[in-house]
Scaffold this motif. Structure first.
Motif, short mmCIF file in Angstrom:
data_model
loop_
_atom_site.label_atom_id
_atom_site.label_comp_id
_atom_site.label_asym_id
_atom_site.label_seq_id
_atom_site.Cartn_x
_atom_site.Cartn_y
_atom_site.Cartn_z
N ASP B 114 119.93 24.27 116.75
CA ASP B 114 119.05 24.63 117.85
C ASP B 114 119.46 25.94 118.51
OD1 ASP B 114 117.32 24.68 119.97
OD2 ASP B 114 118.23 22.99 121.03
N PHE B 142 113.22 38.65 114.12
CA PHE B 142 112.84 38.35 115.50
C PHE B 142 113.89 38.94 116.42
CE2 PHE B 142 113.32 35.48 119.23
CZ PHE B 142 112.14 35.82 119.86
N GLU B 143 113.43 39.47 117.54
CA GLU B 143 114.35 40.13 118.45
C GLU B 143 113.95 39.83 119.88
OE1 GLU B 143 115.91 44.70 118.84
OE2 GLU B 143 114.69 44.14 117.11
N LEU B 144 114.92 39.55 120.71
CA LEU B 144 114.64 39.37 122.14
C LEU B 144 115.80 39.95 122.93
CD1 LEU B 144 112.66 37.35 124.14
CD2 LEU B 144 114.94 36.50 124.54
N ASP B 145 115.47 40.81 123.87
CA ASP B 145 116.50 41.41 124.71
C ASP B 145 116.20 41.02 126.16
OD1 ASP B 145 118.31 42.93 126.08
OD2 ASP B 145 117.96 44.75 124.91
N GLU B 148 115.23 43.72 128.59
CA GLU B 148 113.81 44.11 128.53
C GLU B 148 112.97 43.16 129.39
OE1 GLU B 148 111.24 46.71 125.92
OE2 GLU B 148 113.40 46.54 126.17
N VAL B 149 113.25 41.87 129.24
CA VAL B 149 112.54 40.84 130.00
C VAL B 149 112.76 41.07 131.50
CG1 VAL B 149 112.39 38.35 130.47
CG2 VAL B 149 112.72 39.17 128.13
N THR B 170 108.84 31.39 123.97
CA THR B 170 108.95 32.62 123.19
C THR B 170 110.03 32.49 122.13
OG1 THR B 170 108.25 33.89 125.11
CG2 THR B 170 109.29 35.12 123.36
N GLU B 173 108.84 30.08 119.32
CA GLU B 173 107.88 30.73 118.42
C GLU B 173 108.57 31.76 117.53
OE1 GLU B 173 104.59 32.46 120.57
OE2 GLU B 173 104.29 30.54 121.61
#
Lengths: 125, 184
Positions: B114, B142-145, B148-149, B170, B173
């Motif tokens: 998970d 896939f990328e998440l920073d 940025e958020v 997010t 997904e």
């Protein structure tokens, strides 16, 4: 980064959130979950997941944060519930299946679940 | 631990404890080369050469609550079981990088598990920092920073219930798009 559409959602959400943020910071509920090696190994991540799920289910707006080890490793997963004007209660050995009871009793009905309490701090301020 | 994502959470917690304000988590899955690489790089306070050498010994820890630290030794054992290794590079005042490699297909390799839960647990940490997460698997990415958020959110914290739900969905997904059903 997430898709543009998702970021648009986030911008919209920011506007919604800004309106109610002040109220919540002053009167809100704060839930803290221990996330040291001991907590992680005892299943604290799953406990946190269960907490987020219950909060969503009952639309309870509480702040949830994680902290490192506080040295009571044998009682992990540890969950701390702090509500304005009430003593801060630390619950021990909180498995995901205990979370619904805890949320219902403590947050909805306002009863401390005595048998799971491992610590208590008097009301601050 | 049952999942590699639990080891990852453990290392992320180390970085947070070390005062990191920015953590990079890179996961690279290459099925053709039968290879899995996990890199966690932080800008925390770092370790002396001596401590960096010693942290794989379970009886060395920086904590004061007790005298054993099992996080990194367990992660190293998990990698070594799968024809991989765990390496630590650290410099005081600069930060620490933990690199773990695995044979992707190895029968003893625990599933990643998970990852969304791991990221949520770290993002919701009381100590504020940003996580840059990048995951590639056979050409998908896939990328998440969170920096940025945060820029989009302005003064609304990441722990705000509405933001939390956005982050959870997010991540779910994004992870589904990068991980094919037979790769976990």
């Amino acid at each position: 980064m997430p898709k543009l559409k998702t970021l648009e959602d986030l911008k919209r959400l920011r506007e919604e959130a800004q309106q109610d943020i002040k109220v919540r910071l002053e009167t809100g509920t704060k839930i803290t979950v221990g996330m040291g090696t001991c907590g992680i190994a005892a299943g604290a991540r799953e406990t946190m997941h269960a907490i987020l799920k219950e909060l969503k289910k009952f639309e309870i707006e509480a702040h949830v944060t994680t902290v490192g080890c506080i040295g009571m490793c044998v009682k992990e997963p540890l969950v701390d519930i702090e509500q304005a004007g009430k003593p801060r209660i630390t619950y021990g050995n909180v498995t995901p299946d205990m979370v619904p009871t805890l949320i219902e009793e403590h947050l909805i009905k306002g009863n401390v679940v005595q048998e799971c309490v491992v610590g208590r701090l008097p009301t601050q301020g | 631990m049952r999942e590699l994502s639990l080891h990852i959470l453990d290392v992320l917690e180390n970085s947070i404890e070390a005062g990191a304000t920015r953590i990079e988590l890179l996961i690279e899955e290459d099925l053709e080369k039968d290879f899995l690489r996990i890199v966690i790089r932080d800008n925390g306070r770092g370790m002396s050469e001596e401590l960096a050498r010693q942290v794989l010994d379970p009886f060395v820890t920086t904590r004061t609550t007790r005298h054993v630290g099992l996080g990194l030794p367990l992660f190293a054992a998990a990698a070594e079981r799968c024809n991989g290794e765990l390496r630590i590079q650290s410099k005081p005042g600069v930060g620490t990088t933990v690199l773990a490699t695995f044979q992707h297909n190895h029968i003893d390799r625990a599933p990643l598990g998970d990852l969304a839960g791991t990221l949520m647990a770290a993002i919701l940490s009381e100590r504020e920092m940003d996580i840059h997460y990048k995951h590639t698997a056979d050409g998908r990415a896939f990328e998440l920073d969170t920096a940025e958020v945060r820029r989009v959110l302005g003064d609304v914290p990441l722990s705000h219930p509405k933001v939390r739900q956005w982050l959870e969905s997010t991540l779910a997904e994004g992870l589904a798009s990068v991980q094919s059903p037979d790769v976990t």
